[in-house]
Design an enzyme around this catalytic site. Sequence first.
Site, PDB file in Angstrom:
ATOM      1  N   LYS A  35       0.848  -1.199   0.000  1.00 27.60           N
ATOM      2  CA  LYS A  35       0.000   0.000   0.000  1.00 27.60           C
ATOM      3  C   LYS A  35       0.881   1.246   0.000  1.00 27.60           C
ATOM      4  O   LYS A  35       2.096   1.165   0.249  1.00 27.60           O
ATOM      5  CB  LYS A  35      -0.924  -0.028   1.212  1.00 27.60           C
ATOM      6  CG  LYS A  35      -0.200  -0.019   2.538  1.00 27.60           C
ATOM      7  CD  LYS A  35      -1.157  -0.285   3.692  1.00 27.60           C
ATOM      8  CE  LYS A  35      -0.414  -0.345   5.010  1.00 27.60           C
ATOM      9  NZ  LYS A  35      -1.272  -0.811   6.101  1.00 27.60           N
ATOM     10  N   TYR A 253      17.288  29.450   9.205  1.00 27.09           N
ATOM     11  CA  TYR A 253      16.085  30.146   9.656  1.00 27.09           C
ATOM     12  C   TYR A 253      15.929  30.064  11.167  1.00 27.09           C
ATOM     13  O   TYR A 253      16.135  28.999  11.764  1.00 27.09           O
ATOM     14  CB  TYR A 253      14.845  29.516   9.017  1.00 27.09           C
ATOM     15  CG  TYR A 253      14.695  29.812   7.546  1.00 27.09           C
ATOM     16  CD1 TYR A 253      14.543  31.119   7.085  1.00 27.09           C
ATOM     17  CD2 TYR A 253      14.683  28.778   6.618  1.00 27.09           C
ATOM     18  CE1 TYR A 253      14.391  31.377   5.726  1.00 27.09           C
ATOM     19  CE2 TYR A 253      14.528  29.034   5.254  1.00 27.09           C
ATOM     20  CZ  TYR A 253      14.380  30.339   4.824  1.00 27.09           C
ATOM     21  OH  TYR A 253      14.235  30.587   3.492  1.00 27.09           O
TER      22      TYR A 253
HETATM   23  C1  LIG Z   1      -0.534  -1.982   6.618  1.00 27.84           C
HETATM   24  C2  LIG Z   1      -1.168  -3.258   6.972  1.00 27.84           C
HETATM   25  C3  LIG Z   1      -0.390  -4.391   7.196  1.00 27.84           C
HETATM   26  C4  LIG Z   1       1.129  -4.361   7.221  1.00 27.84           C
HETATM   27  O1  LIG Z   1       1.569  -3.786   8.425  1.00 27.84           O
HETATM   28  P1  LIG Z   1       3.142  -3.698   8.771  1.00 27.84           P
HETATM   29  O2  LIG Z   1       3.149  -3.171  10.152  1.00 27.84           O
HETATM   30  O3  LIG Z   1       3.709  -2.711   7.801  1.00 27.84           O
HETATM   31  O4  LIG Z   1       3.695  -5.036   8.604  1.00 27.84           O
HETATM   32  C5  LIG Z   1      -1.041  -5.584   7.442  1.00 27.84           C
HETATM   33  N1  LIG Z   1      -2.393  -5.645   7.466  1.00 27.84           N
HETATM   34  C6  LIG Z   1      -3.172  -4.572   7.271  1.00 27.84           C
HETATM   35  C7  LIG Z   1      -4.642  -4.696   7.321  1.00 27.84           C
HETATM   36  C8  LIG Z   1      -2.596  -3.338   7.015  1.00 27.84           C
HETATM   37  O5  LIG Z   1      -3.365  -2.276   6.822  1.00 27.84           O
END
Ligand SMILES: *Cc1c(COP(=O)(O)O)cnc(C)c1O
Length: 356
Positions: A35, A253
């Site tokens: 994702k 800054y």
């Molecule tokens: C993002 C996600 C994962 C992976 O999580 P990690 O902590 O990056 O391993 C697994 N299951 C779901 C439903 C997620 O949204």
Amino acid sequence: MPRPLSATIHTPALANNLAIARKYAPKSKIWAVVKANAYGHGLARAFPGLRATDGFGLLDLEEAAKLRELGWAGPILLLEGFFRPTDIDVIDRYSLTTAVHCDEQLRMLEMARLSKPVNIQLKMNSGMNRLGYTPERFRAAWERARACQGIGQITLMTHFSDADSERGIAHQLEAFERGAEGIAGARSLSNSAAVMWHPSAHFDWVRPGIMLYGASPSGVTADIAGTGLKPAMTLSSELIAVQTVQPGQSIGYGSTYRAGQAMRIGVVACGYADGYPRVAPEGTPVIVDGVMTKLVGRVSMDMLTVDLTPCQNAGIGSRVELWGTNLPIDDVARSCGTIGYELMCAIAQRVPVRAE
Ligand SMILES: *Cc1c(COP(=O)(O)O)cnc(C)c1O
């Protein structure tokens, strides 16, 4: 010449990390979670390193379509499910598996006209209180899904809130077992933290994300020491200027840093518009010319400044590693009060990314 800033994606590191996930959960199939554009690495760039997976998990329909265009014919899971009836047409066209976490989604599937049944992961809210059916309502949801013509295989899914921390998963595992009791079907529970630290939750499918990118689920580098996980992204740049400042002179800054003695300051082509956090405080680690040093002064939009005191040989053109192979992203993130996940996802569009 383009700016010297770039991100490099290490394809062998991705493949290595996937193999390590398999070693942790040898009996489970893997949804490699890609994702958010593969956690900022770029879906197309991450794909070659992760193609030995059993399936890919993501959120966007567009990313799912892109995976199909890249030639992935295996399972693709929509981790958040879908939002509108028209999304189901895309699910059907690309043969996607989808999470189903509420009655509205079940109703849309009941009304849908499909060319073939859709495989779903029926999501239980076992304690995270974000998405899913409570254990008490889970069986009714499963029965409704089973009666739906448009639904094929039903996998039982939940997600952990504390697999990386002290509270652990026992309370959620108990809730899951209670809600899923007597229901047949594959199980899908574990994120990276549970893959590494909770073998009792592996079951049929695991869903590692962050570990594939070589960072720690807890945000603490020491927690993945000795696992063999390798950083999959290096963000690097160069010094584009060197200043010598006198005692009492300030840098950048807001004059947030004042030199205590005469010192050399390196100016790095990387700023918050590249995704490097502006909140990074003095002392955040940076590697210049192979030597560990620290950020000084405020991060600006296109540049940041570093202390060259330990980097005697550094000058214009010296290589700078902001995070990556030699500097764990979680160490930088921790200094900024966040976790590696956020930094890698925030790499800006303007940063050139290449895979090797
Ligand atoms: C993002 C996600 C994962 C992976 O999580 P990690 O902590 O990056 O391993 C697994 N299951 C779901 C439903 C997620 O949204």
